[in-house]
Structure formats: structure tokens, C-alpha cells
Motif scaffolding. Sequence first.
Motif, mmCIF file in Angstrom:
data_model
loop_
_atom_site.group_PDB
_atom_site.id
_atom_site.type_symbol
_atom_site.label_atom_id
_atom_site.label_comp_id
_atom_site.label_asym_id
_atom_site.label_seq_id
_atom_site.Cartn_x
_atom_site.Cartn_y
_atom_site.Cartn_z
ATOM 1 N N TRP A 1 -2.861 15.129 3.899
ATOM 2 C CA TRP A 1 -1.958 14.928 5.030
ATOM 3 C C TRP A 1 -1.289 13.564 4.847
ATOM 4 C CZ3 TRP A 1 -1.527 18.537 8.997
ATOM 5 C CH2 TRP A 1 -2.502 19.541 9.048
ATOM 6 N N LEU A 2 0.025 13.493 5.079
ATOM 7 C CA LEU A 2 0.755 12.239 4.962
ATOM 8 C C LEU A 2 1.423 11.913 6.294
ATOM 9 C CD1 LEU A 2 2.473 12.653 1.478
ATOM 10 C CD2 LEU A 2 0.395 11.363 2.028
ATOM 11 N N PRO A 3 1.479 10.640 6.638
ATOM 12 C CA PRO A 3 2.144 10.265 7.899
ATOM 13 C C PRO A 3 3.638 10.523 7.824
ATOM 14 C CG PRO A 3 1.520 8.306 6.651
ATOM 15 C CD PRO A 3 0.914 9.467 5.934
ATOM 16 N N PRO A 4 4.254 10.863 8.942
ATOM 17 C CA PRO A 4 5.711 11.091 8.935
ATOM 18 C C PRO A 4 6.446 9.861 8.427
ATOM 19 C CG PRO A 4 4.733 11.800 11.009
ATOM 20 C CD PRO A 4 3.668 11.060 10.269
ATOM 21 N N GLY A 5 7.431 10.098 7.573
ATOM 22 C CA GLY A 5 8.234 8.995 7.054
ATOM 23 C C GLY A 5 7.667 8.331 5.831
ATOM 24 N N TYR A 6 6.576 8.863 5.271
ATOM 25 C CA TYR A 6 5.957 8.281 4.075
ATOM 26 C C TYR A 6 5.797 9.368 3.018
ATOM 27 C CZ TYR A 6 4.659 3.966 6.514
ATOM 28 O OH TYR A 6 4.679 2.768 7.197
ATOM 29 N N ALA A 7 5.859 8.938 1.752
ATOM 30 C CA ALA A 7 5.625 9.834 0.621
ATOM 31 C C ALA A 7 4.552 9.227 -0.264
ATOM 32 C CB ALA A 7 6.911 10.044 -0.179
ATOM 33 N N LEU A 8 3.884 10.089 -1.047
ATOM 34 C CA LEU A 8 2.836 9.622 -1.949
ATOM 35 C C LEU A 8 3.470 8.863 -3.107
ATOM 36 C CD1 LEU A 8 -0.281 9.951 -2.055
ATOM 37 C CD2 LEU A 8 0.093 11.808 -3.682
ATOM 38 N N GLY A 9 3.081 7.610 -3.281
ATOM 39 C CA GLY A 9 3.655 6.772 -4.328
ATOM 40 C C GLY A 9 2.727 6.596 -5.509
ATOM 41 N N ARG A 10 2.804 5.459 -6.130
ATOM 42 C CA ARG A 10 2.055 5.208 -7.366
ATOM 43 C C ARG A 10 0.564 5.051 -7.083
ATOM 44 N NH1 ARG A 10 0.966 -0.413 -8.191
ATOM 45 N NH2 ARG A 10 1.714 -1.642 -6.409
ATOM 46 N N SER A 11 -0.219 5.391 -8.110
ATOM 47 C CA SER A 11 -1.662 5.189 -8.043
ATOM 48 C C SER A 11 -1.965 3.727 -8.376
ATOM 49 C CB SER A 11 -2.372 6.113 -9.035
ATOM 50 O OG SER A 11 -3.745 5.821 -9.095
ATOM 51 N N VAL A 12 -2.731 3.064 -7.511
ATOM 52 C CA VAL A 12 -3.026 1.651 -7.732
ATOM 53 C C VAL A 12 -4.479 1.421 -8.141
ATOM 54 C CG1 VAL A 12 -1.246 0.894 -6.125
ATOM 55 C CG2 VAL A 12 -3.580 1.256 -5.293
ATOM 56 N N TYR A 13 -5.326 2.473 -8.011
ATOM 57 C CA TYR A 13 -6.733 2.293 -8.375
ATOM 58 C C TYR A 13 -7.364 3.664 -8.574
ATOM 59 C CZ TYR A 13 -11.666 0.951 -8.166
ATOM 60 O OH TYR A 13 -12.998 0.756 -8.462
ATOM 61 N N VAL A 14 -8.174 3.787 -9.636
ATOM 62 C CA VAL A 14 -8.888 5.031 -9.929
ATOM 63 C C VAL A 14 -10.306 4.701 -10.367
ATOM 64 C CG1 VAL A 14 -8.969 7.134 -11.336
ATOM 65 C CG2 VAL A 14 -6.762 6.171 -10.678
ATOM 66 N N ASP A 15 -11.261 5.434 -9.820
ATOM 67 C CA ASP A 15 -12.651 5.371 -10.284
ATOM 68 C C ASP A 15 -13.157 6.816 -10.342
ATOM 69 O OD1 ASP A 15 -15.284 5.039 -10.882
ATOM 70 O OD2 ASP A 15 -15.721 3.620 -9.271
ATOM 71 N N PRO A 16 -13.233 7.396 -11.540
ATOM 72 C CA PRO A 16 -13.626 8.805 -11.640
ATOM 73 C C PRO A 16 -15.082 9.061 -11.291
ATOM 74 C CG PRO A 16 -13.393 7.840 -13.814
ATOM 75 C CD PRO A 16 -12.900 6.813 -12.851
ATOM 76 N N ASP A 17 -15.903 8.004 -11.290
ATOM 77 C CA ASP A 17 -17.332 8.158 -10.988
ATOM 78 C C ASP A 17 -17.755 7.144 -9.937
ATOM 79 O OD1 ASP A 17 -18.048 10.256 -12.891
ATOM 80 O OD2 ASP A 17 -17.592 8.770 -14.426
ATOM 81 N N ALA A 18 -17.067 7.146 -8.815
ATOM 82 C CA ALA A 18 -17.412 6.234 -7.728
ATOM 83 C C ALA A 18 -18.757 6.626 -7.113
ATOM 84 C CB ALA A 18 -16.322 6.264 -6.658
ATOM 85 N N ARG A 19 -19.555 5.625 -6.769
ATOM 86 C CA ARG A 19 -20.848 5.876 -6.115
ATOM 87 C C ARG A 19 -20.577 6.165 -4.632
ATOM 88 N NH1 ARG A 19 -25.486 3.662 -8.532
ATOM 89 N NH2 ARG A 19 -26.214 2.914 -6.512
#
Length: 622
Positions: free
Chosen positions: A579-597
Amino acid sequence: MPGWAELASYRELTALLCGALTALSFWAVGHLLCGRQLARLDPAVRTATECVAGVLAISLLVQALAMAQASRPAVMQALWSVALLVTAIALFLAWRRRGAAAAPLFRASAAPLWPWLPALLMAAALLLAGAAPETRADELGYHTLATGRLLSDGGLRFHPLPWEADVVPQLVWHYALVPLYAVAGSAAGGVASASLALVLAFSTARLVAWQSGSAALAAAAAFIALACGYSIVFFTTTGPHAFGYLAVFVAVAAVGWSQELRAAAGAPAWALAVAIGCAGAVAGKATMLPLMALVTGLAAWDVQQETRAARVRLALIAQLVLIPVLVLAPLFFWTWAASGSPLGVLTAGLAPRGAFDPQTLAAYRGTRALFENHLQWRFESAYWSLSMLLLGLAALVFEPSRARRRRWWLIAVLQSLVILALLPWEIRHLGGIQYPLLAAGMMALAARWRARGWADGSFAALAGLAATPWAVFVLWIASIYVPLAGGRETAAQFVRRYAGLQADFEALDRRLPADARILIGRSRSDAVQYAWYARPPIWYAPRPVLFDTAEVQRGDRVYLMYVGAGGGGEHGPIPLDPWLPPGYALGRSVYVDPDARFYPSRTPRGNPGLARLEVFELTPQP
């Protein structure tokens, strides 16, 4: 977030001292309010009743200040200081009236101390765990947040998510902790809760000592009440578990031993204890309402049978009904006015359209679907000792008093039906009736043991021995807190090891701008994501957290935190369709952790639950 700032100022001794003083202030306030009326009530029920009454009174005062938008930290710190002054006054008056009013902890006061050592060891483990920073995922996801919001908002506001904290009428315990949070933070709340758990255990022991006259049985009851995994996992957090169980203990024990309590203290004192217990039980968990309605009905029946004067009967029955109503009314009607729904999302069907958006309802329904009708027998076996369960069952079968046995059956069957119909199939949802049943079952079996010519001490030792494996389990869990208590581990290191996403929060603190806001990402289609992974432990998040897209204001710098996308995690691929707030779009990825605890184990050698975490910048659209 408040928890992020707490870590730097955390001191275990401060948490221990402030939490214990707060628990003592609960007793003191309750003692000053109703101690005179309860003076003739046996300490087995009286002390617990006064503690519950104190929590309710302080919470009502905090609620009034919060509704007046006056729950700022300075005001709450002043209220905590006033509570300490009240504590000093109550202790002084209790000392002045020493004697019957300051009765020894147990009537068999000349008994040796050594049988109590196992229970005291369990008590020390619980206090050690309570003084540590919060790490349990549910506590960090909504229990701590429900309390901290009154300080950060400066008043009472309605937040549709997370849905557990949205059931405002059952947050009475949380609001009683607000002055403590303002002084010492959330860790001290764990000590206050653990202290009430000790009152619960030793009140159970007092009940056994009062009715059996055996110090050995009482010591075993206290040990069994504390020697289970549930105590150290749930009673040492800031959630309402210990408070709710203590209130249920008061209400159920009062109607279970109604005749004995009324004979010793009189019907008015006994009815006051029942009313306070019922009020606290429903305030701790709204699903206790059917059971407390039954308890109130049983109490009203006793009033009818004992009291001939119609005016006295009416006054006592009115007390049984009005005290719970008055305790719950402020938050009940405030929630209704704020959201159109008296019990938040639980009664969302009554709310006007828009009060609860599709995200809120999906989170609520998905979570219920994920956990309902599913008995996790391994966890239940670890949480609850065999001694406690068998003694509880013994109360249903071997209770010598026919009238009391009928009440045990009514209470146990009704709450079991509530669990089967409405709740996850877990023993903890018995809500605290385990402890009066533990006391009753121990006394019933001990009586049969004595009839065969054997001593109480041997039965107590046998029952305690059966609970020893769970006691060892409790001490094993408690070992993780020793390095923190000994100064060999900092609060940040401890939380990094035992709280979810902490290493990721530290990395995000270095990457996100100071004015960033973190929006919890919820999938539109995947039930596992929006019912489980969208419940992250965010108390220690480094930036303010928004739970619903409706909370985003135009112009906010928002970053979406999405847990569970991609192939990482234990449940396999999860779509990225937030779900995205009105007036916003999904932008660039700034952080990824594929195995977050995401869900670390809080045991010395437990394996953590892993999940893929990705944070996206949301870009405003013209």
C-alpha cells in the motif's frame, strides 16, 4: 523513537529500583483507597486486591490528564513523584497500624526459610529478566508503543494501527506505566510487571497457607507458580500479562472461597474485592468479559443468599457492577467518540466508513487467521509446568467442597469455550484461573495424601520436583541476562543480540536523513506478509514510525520498510505490492538485508527467524 534514546541512558539498577518502587506505589495507592474497607480480608486476597486497585486508580488519573492533552513528560514525572510520596505515607500508616493490619507474609511465620529458597531463586530470575531492555517482538511492536505514545503525543490520540494497541479500553495497565516511562523508560516497566507476578505467586502461596495451615505446601505453590516458561517470557515484559492474571486471581479466588472470605471479613469487603478483580481482568483483556460476567453473577447469587436486607443487597450488587463499569467507561466512550467503535478494531463493523481503512482491517483479520485454531504444543509444553497443569485438573476432580467444585467447573468450561470460539488455542488464554486452581488442587491432593498417613512436606517436595525441569528451563533463559547485569554487555549489544532488526536499525540510522519517517510496508495480497512480517519490532527504530499510509502528511520524507519480499525468509517468496500513500510512488532502494534477524530467539542457543528487509525511498508525485 523513544526506545532508540533509551538505550544510551539505560542503567539496570535504575530500571530495577524505579520499577520496584512503581509496583510498591500501586499497592500504596490501593491501600490508601480501600485498605480500611479490606482490612479484615485475608492477606491471600487483600494485598493482590490493593495492587490491582492502585493500578486502576493511577491509570484513571493518567487517562484524565491524557484526555486533557496534558500527558507530557514533565507532568508524568511529577505524577510519579507524587506516587512515591503516597507510598511513603502508606508505609508509615501501615507501620502505625502494625499488628493485624501488618500481618506476617505467612501465618506459619516460625517455619524454616529453606523451603522458600527455590521460589526466591525463581523470583530473582524474574526480576533480572524484567530489568533488561525489552526484546520480545510483540512488546516492541505495540505494548511499549501504546504507553510511549501518550508521552510522545502529549495526550491521548486514536491510532488505528497496530491493531492490538488500537483496543484502547484494554490499555489500562499500559497507561498506569506512563509516569514510570517518563522517569526510567520501558525496561523499568518490565520490573513493575515482574513485581506483580511475584505478588501473584506469593498470593497463591498465602491462599494455600491460609486454607491448609501448611508452610511446606505454600512454599511449593509459590515455586510451581514461578517455575514455568510463561513467567519469564511474558510476566517480565511491559505488557498487561501479570496485571491481568493478578486481577483474575483476585476475582476467581474471591468467588471460589466466597463463604470463608465473607465469614472472616464480611460481605462488603468481599464484594469490593470481587468488583476490583473483575474490573482489572476486563481492563487487561477485553476477552475476559464473559468470565467476569459469570464471576459477577456468582457473587450476586452469594449476596442474595446471605443478605436479607433489600437495601444492603442492592448496594452490594450495584458495587459489583458499577466498579468495573466506572473503570472501563472513560476509555470505552473516548474510543467510541474518536473512532465510532467502542472497542476499536474489534468492533470495527460499528464504525462509520473510513474510521478503519482496508489496511487496518486486513492486518487485523490476517493476524487472527494466522493464529486461530492452532495449538503450538511445543511452546505450550515449554511454557507451562506439568505440576501446574495437573494440580489445576485435580481441583476440578478432587475438590472436596461440592459447591466450590461446581464453581471451578463453571469457570473452567466457560473460559475454555471462549478460547475455542474466539482465541488462539493457548493455555495462556485461560487468563489466570490457573493460579486459584493450582492452590485448590494442591490442597485437595494434599488432603488425600494426609489421609494415607503421609506428611504435607513429602507431597510438597514431590510436586516441586515435578516442576523442577521447567525451573531449570527458566534459569537457562535467565542466563542471557547475566552479562548485562554484570556489566560485560551494554544495552545496545544486548538488544542487538536479542531484539529483532536492531542491527538494521543501526545501519538505517547512518543512512536516513534526520527528518525521515519510516512507513511500515503492508502487502495488498499476501496474508503472511501483512499478518506477520508487517508487525516488526519498532520500539528501537531510529526514526518516527508510521503504521498506516493515512498517517503520511504531504511533504513528509517517507521511507517504506518492507519485510518479507523476495526469496529471503522462512516462508519463501512474498510479492512486493505495498500500500502506498496518495501522492507518493515507490522510489529507489536505499537498504537491503536479505537475512535480517526479524524474530531472534531469546534463549542462549536459539535460532533466529530470518526475513528479507528492504527500505525504499518514497517519491512525491506532482
